[in-house]
Design an enzyme around this catalytic site. Sequence first.
Site, mmCIF file in Angstrom:
data_model
loop_
_atom_site.group_PDB
_atom_site.id
_atom_site.type_symbol
_atom_site.label_atom_id
_atom_site.label_comp_id
_atom_site.label_asym_id
_atom_site.label_seq_id
_atom_site.Cartn_x
_atom_site.Cartn_y
_atom_site.Cartn_z
ATOM 1 N N HIS A 181 14.631 8.129 21.903
ATOM 2 C CA HIS A 181 15.649 7.332 21.205
ATOM 3 C C HIS A 181 16.221 8.022 19.966
ATOM 4 O O HIS A 181 16.940 7.402 19.194
ATOM 5 C CB HIS A 181 15.119 5.935 20.812
ATOM 6 C CG HIS A 181 14.824 5.052 21.981
ATOM 7 N ND1 HIS A 181 14.729 3.682 21.875
ATOM 8 C CD2 HIS A 181 14.636 5.328 23.285
ATOM 9 C CE1 HIS A 181 14.460 3.170 23.063
ATOM 10 N NE2 HIS A 181 14.394 4.147 23.935
ATOM 11 N N ASP A 194 19.268 6.108 26.222
ATOM 12 C CA ASP A 194 18.684 4.768 26.383
ATOM 13 C C ASP A 194 19.483 3.683 25.657
ATOM 14 O O ASP A 194 19.578 3.689 24.426
ATOM 15 C CB ASP A 194 17.252 4.735 25.852
ATOM 16 C CG ASP A 194 16.405 5.906 26.298
ATOM 17 O OD1 ASP A 194 16.911 7.052 26.280
ATOM 18 O OD2 ASP A 194 15.241 5.687 26.639
ATOM 19 N N HIS A 221 12.822 11.945 31.351
ATOM 20 C CA HIS A 221 12.441 10.841 30.482
ATOM 21 C C HIS A 221 11.046 11.114 29.948
ATOM 22 O O HIS A 221 10.053 10.965 30.661
ATOM 23 C CB HIS A 221 12.480 9.540 31.306
ATOM 24 C CG HIS A 221 12.432 8.309 30.464
ATOM 25 N ND1 HIS A 221 13.523 7.817 29.796
ATOM 26 C CD2 HIS A 221 11.414 7.457 30.173
ATOM 27 C CE1 HIS A 221 13.197 6.730 29.146
ATOM 28 N NE2 HIS A 221 11.912 6.483 29.347
ATOM 29 N N GLU A 228 17.051 1.536 30.568
ATOM 30 C CA GLU A 228 15.740 0.892 30.723
ATOM 31 C C GLU A 228 15.350 -0.041 29.579
ATOM 32 O O GLU A 228 14.388 -0.776 29.702
ATOM 33 C CB GLU A 228 14.654 1.945 30.943
ATOM 34 C CG GLU A 228 14.328 2.738 29.710
ATOM 35 C CD GLU A 228 12.874 3.166 29.693
ATOM 36 O OE1 GLU A 228 12.145 2.836 30.625
ATOM 37 O OE2 GLU A 228 12.474 3.806 28.717
ATOM 38 N N ASN A 229 16.093 -0.010 28.467
ATOM 39 C CA ASN A 229 15.810 -0.928 27.354
ATOM 40 C C ASN A 229 16.984 -1.873 27.092
ATOM 41 O O ASN A 229 17.103 -2.445 26.009
ATOM 42 C CB ASN A 229 15.497 -0.143 26.079
ATOM 43 C CG ASN A 229 14.369 0.850 26.251
ATOM 44 O OD1 ASN A 229 14.579 2.061 26.204
ATOM 45 N ND2 ASN A 229 13.176 0.353 26.493
ATOM 46 N N HIS A 261 14.252 8.794 26.251
ATOM 47 C CA HIS A 261 13.000 8.094 25.917
ATOM 48 C C HIS A 261 12.645 8.116 24.441
ATOM 49 O O HIS A 261 12.139 7.115 23.934
ATOM 50 C CB HIS A 261 11.795 8.611 26.727
ATOM 51 C CG HIS A 261 10.499 7.921 26.380
ATOM 52 N ND1 HIS A 261 10.244 6.612 26.743
ATOM 53 C CD2 HIS A 261 9.402 8.338 25.694
ATOM 54 C CE1 HIS A 261 9.032 6.279 26.297
ATOM 55 N NE2 HIS A 261 8.503 7.300 25.662
ATOM 56 N N ASN A 286 9.835 4.395 31.918
ATOM 57 C CA ASN A 286 8.589 3.625 31.902
ATOM 58 C C ASN A 286 8.796 2.117 31.760
ATOM 59 O O ASN A 286 7.923 1.337 32.109
ATOM 60 C CB ASN A 286 7.683 4.126 30.772
ATOM 61 C CG ASN A 286 8.386 4.194 29.435
ATOM 62 O OD1 ASN A 286 9.461 4.790 29.315
ATOM 63 N ND2 ASN A 286 7.818 3.582 28.421
ATOM 64 N N HIS A 287 9.965 1.686 31.252
ATOM 65 C CA HIS A 287 10.209 0.248 31.092
ATOM 66 C C HIS A 287 10.957 -0.379 32.262
ATOM 67 O O HIS A 287 11.425 -1.518 32.161
ATOM 68 C CB HIS A 287 11.004 -0.006 29.801
ATOM 69 C CG HIS A 287 10.178 0.136 28.559
ATOM 70 N ND1 HIS A 287 9.223 -0.784 28.192
ATOM 71 C CD2 HIS A 287 10.149 1.104 27.610
ATOM 72 C CE1 HIS A 287 8.651 -0.393 27.061
ATOM 73 N NE2 HIS A 287 9.196 0.757 26.697
#
Length: 268
Positions: free
Chosen positions: A180, A8, A153, A39-40, A178, A67-68
């Site tokens: 991190h 991520d 994830h 995604e982040n 996910h 999810n983001h």
Amino acid sequence: MKVLFCGDIVGRSGRESVTRNIPRLRQELGLDFVVVNGENAAAGFGITAKICAELHGAGVDCITTGNHVWDQRDIIPYIAQDKRLLRPINFPPGTPGWGASQYETARGQKVVVVNVMCRLFMDPLDDPFRTVDAEIAKYTLGRSAHFILIDVHGEATSEKQSMGHHLDGRVSAVLGTHSHIPTADSWVLPGGTAYQTDVGMCGDYDSVIGMKKEGAVLRFIKKVPGDRLAPAEGEGTMCAALVETDDKSGLAKAVRPIRIGGRLPPAG
Ligand code: FE2
């Protein structure tokens, strides 16, 4: 084949760690394909078309999410026309975009990437195990697909490890995202699938999972919400897994963690 998968990307620190290192690593390691979870990437929340272009420009072939994925709303129309940006495959039927796609490398090898999201401590989605089974049934590893990568994830280590064992011998790599935080279990499972529960984030580790630590810590100590979380801005560590496969079988010969720059000790 050699495939690099970066965890991520969180904010600018994460983006810079990737765009600085990928062009060099593509050359030095002879990478055939590069995948990142993005995604982040947009200030910790979601991703934009501009960031996708920046990552592709640095040599990223495919971007996965989780999810983001919808945090930046402009990505919704964009994702429907770019197969190099994936969202979880077990989102409800009719969701824009793709959860898996097949790509071709410069040497003509076919790479399949599947982006799947877990359910423990996460949104209730379609069964990730059955959904991935149905997707990979479309391919024969070593023939119609030379490399199959699953980005799993998820929050729970048990669910991700179960996915690894469930797919062992049927895909080239099951690599987690996910949390991190990189886990120390990168190894080739008995059936020949490269596995790591979480490859870790690309971002500033002097933080709480990539976000400025002061506000993030206060959230656990006080009941009153503080400022909106923002990404930490120190030098990012690029965390990734490098997978090497046998060209004939598509199974993994080796997997090793790569960590470059920032606060974590280097690896790889
Ligand atoms: Fe996530």
